[in-house]
Enzyme design. Structure first.
Site, PDB file in Angstrom:
ATOM      1  CB  THR A  60     -17.487   3.605   5.384  1.00 58.41           C
ATOM      2  OG1 THR A  60     -16.665   4.303   6.326  1.00 58.41           O
ATOM      3  CG2 THR A  60     -18.812   3.249   6.040  1.00 58.41           C
ATOM      4  CB  VAL A  87      -8.341  -2.784  11.069  1.00 54.48           C
ATOM      5  CG1 VAL A  87      -7.583  -2.794   9.756  1.00 54.48           C
ATOM      6  CG2 VAL A  87      -7.383  -2.943  12.244  1.00 54.48           C
ATOM      7  CG  LEU A 117       0.936   9.242  10.287  1.00 52.27           C
ATOM      8  CD1 LEU A 117       1.312   8.911   8.856  1.00 52.27           C
ATOM      9  CD2 LEU A 117       2.152   9.620  11.098  1.00 52.27           C
ATOM     10  CD  GLU A 143      -2.781   6.505  10.428  1.00 48.71           C
ATOM     11  OE1 GLU A 143      -2.261   7.578  10.792  1.00 48.71           O
ATOM     12  OE2 GLU A 143      -3.970   6.398  10.107  1.00 48.71           O
ATOM     13  CE  LYS A 198      -5.985   5.481  13.241  1.00 43.90           C
ATOM     14  NZ  LYS A 198      -5.285   6.758  13.051  1.00 43.90           N
ATOM     15  CG  LEU A 199     -11.502   1.852  15.892  1.00 45.03           C
ATOM     16  CD1 LEU A 199     -12.627   0.838  16.049  1.00 45.03           C
ATOM     17  CD2 LEU A 199     -11.566   2.499  14.523  1.00 45.03           C
ATOM     18  CB  ALA A 200     -10.700   5.049  21.723  1.00 52.23           C
ATOM     19  N   GLY A 224       0.829  -1.200   0.000  1.00 49.82           N
ATOM     20  CA  GLY A 224       0.000   0.000   0.000  1.00 49.82           C
ATOM     21  C   GLY A 224       0.864   1.251   0.000  1.00 49.82           C
ATOM     22  CB  CYS A 238      -8.810   8.802  10.218  1.00 53.33           C
ATOM     23  SG  CYS A 238      -7.427   7.910   9.481  1.00 53.33           S
TER      24      CYS A 238
END
Length: 490
Positions: free
Chosen positions: A93, A132, A163, A161, A220-222, A11, A276
């Site tokens: 999504t 993810v 960023l 990440e 990461k999601l939080a 990627g 994101c």
């Protein structure tokens, strides 16, 4: 400990390209190969015109490209030779099926896992770098296990990440933290140590956090959900400021001085965008729904709804100030990227604002210093009828051309150059009354000057005192101070 001498990154996008370029620069003894199916993108990485704009990236790439940093479409060879493999592909999504509009589509992640299993041998450390959903690493592990050979041993790690586009190189070189999640087995811990040793080349050990895989993924999601929440929170207050006479900038400064709150991400605007925030919040909503936590899901869903509300509210304000109609009126949109110092347009608020204005028949002239014409047309054609886009949208290569004969200017991206334009020249070429709608609060220091020139200035989270006030509920302007009615003789 496993020694990592060769790294493959699957990627070559906004995450994989910059991340692995910095790793190559900081770890000269490690060979880093970034691979992608997109031949055009790889050609761009190997040219002087990189496929993404990021301050400082060009210098990093040129310092090690062809030495220990390579960009290639030979995915299988790079996987076979690598000790450690980053999976850094898109996780959009879902647009259909179960979880439509909320859940992450993991088809590219699954494809990578199957390819790794198919062509690999020896010991491999597979690292999910893409954003993810929680327990995605388990899906990768199950695919690898189901397709493994006796000659293949692997460990799966999570290394999300953190960023921010526009400051990605600085974030990579001086991160707040590096998060590595893995199995709590001896083999899993050795894999964590191997990736840990890569980052230790330039990141202090105190900033490298190790957790189990699930905690890493949820962190990461939080993190993105909390940041998006702060933006939606201050944007909700901006609506209140506009009807009470308060200034959201002053409110944000006052509450930001509280050490328990802090000043970051309290900038009111037309809304958040990027690859994101919305995706990760929606992913969190779907996760909560799937795990039967409807109250938690509704809480995070409101963050998205406030963001949508802010965009629509701003667009309605433009229409209202222009005497409740923008049909066939020329409106200059300055900025299309979701934020300054990047060419990324994913989930850009300008897309939503453009759609609302086109629905009312406005003729849009769009200028952005870093976003290509083809990208703007493609983004708008995804949300609007392409024939309508071709009829109503013009892409300008010069901001002055975009503003000529316009009824209004709408600042959608906080590019620094927009504070330095010759607004006297712009005003002279516009139709009168000439409006400026500052969706990013970058012209605050110029309000008095702009009004002296003759502009009607509207901004987010503040009622700007005008020589003439234009109400969004009335078609005609009314003076700020109405003369007292004359008494009639009885």
């Amino acid at each position: 400990m496993v020694m990592v001498k060769r790294i493959c990154c699957i990627g070559a996008g906004y995450v994989g390209g910059p991340t692995c370029s910095v790793i190559a620069q900081m770890c000269p003894e490690v060979t880093v190969t970034v691979v992608d199916l997109n031949e055009e993108r790889i050609r761009a990485w190997n040219s002087d015109n990189l496929p993404i704009f990021e301050p400082g990236l060009q210098d990093v790439v040129e310092s090690c490209r062809g030495v220990n940093l390579f960009f290639s479409t030979d995915i299988d060879t790079a996987i076979q030779e690598a000790d450690l493999i980053f999976i850094s592909v898109n996780t959009p999504t879902k647009t259909f099926g179960i979880g439509k509009g909320r859940a992450a589509d993991l088809k590219y992640i699954e494809s990578c896992a199957r390819r790794i299993a198919d062509v690999s041998s020896g010991c491999k450390i597979v690292v999910e770098k893409s954003t993810v959903p929680v327990r995605a690493a388990e899906s990768i592990r199950r695919i690898l296990t189901a397709n493994t050979k006796r000659s293949l041993n692997f460990q799966v790690l999570s290394n999300p990440e953190f960023l921010a586009e526009g400051t990605a190189i600085a974030d990579l070189k001086n991160p707040d933290r590096v998060l590595i999640g893995g199995d709590e087995t001896p083999e899993g811990q050795r894999a964590i140590e191997a990736l840990h040793s890569i980052y230790e080349h330039w990141v202090p050990k105190s900033k490298i956090i190790t957790t189990n895989t699930w905690s890493s993924e949820l962190s990461k999601l939080a993190a993105n959900a909390f940041l998006a929440q702060r933006i939606s929170s201050i944007n909700s207050i901006s609506a209140l400021c506009e009807v009470t006479g308060a200034d959201v900038e002053e409110v944000a400064h006052a509450i930001g001085t509280d050490q328990r709150i802090g000043s970051r991400f309290l900038k009111a605007s037309v809304g958040f965008g990027g690859s994101c925030f919305q995706k990760d919040v929606l992913n969190l909503v779907y996760l909560c729904e799937a795990l039967n936590l409807p109250e938690v899901a509704r809480y995070w869903q409101q963050v998205i709804e406030i963001n949508d509300y802010q965009r629509k509210r701003f667009s309605s304000r433009i229409i209202g100030c222009l005497f409740n109609t923008v049909t066939d009126k020329k409106i200059a949109l300055l900025g299309f990227a979701f934020k300054k110092d990047t060419g990324d347009t994913r989930e850009s608020s300008t897309i939503a604002i453009s759609q609302y204005l086109m629905d009312e028949g406005a003729r849009l002239h769009i200028y952005d210093p870093k976003v290509k014409k083809e990208q703007i047309i493609q983004d708008l054609s995804h949300v609007e009828d392409p024939s309508r886009v071709s009829r109503l949208v013009t892409i300008s290569t010069d901001p002055y051309d975009a503003c000529e004969d316009a009824h209004a200017i709408v600042i959608c991206t906080e590019w620094d150059m927009f504070t330095e334009l010759d607004y006297e020249r712009i005003y002279a070429a516009m139709l009168k009354p000439a409006f400026i709608f500052d969706g990013r609060r970058i012209l605050d220091s110029l309000h008095e000057q702009l009004q002296h020139i003759g502009f009607q200035v509207e901004t987010i989270g503040k009622r700007v005192k005008q020589r003439l006030s234009f109400s969004v509920n009335k078609e005609m302007p009314t003076p700020d101070h109405q003369p007292a009615p004359k008494r009639t003789k009885q």
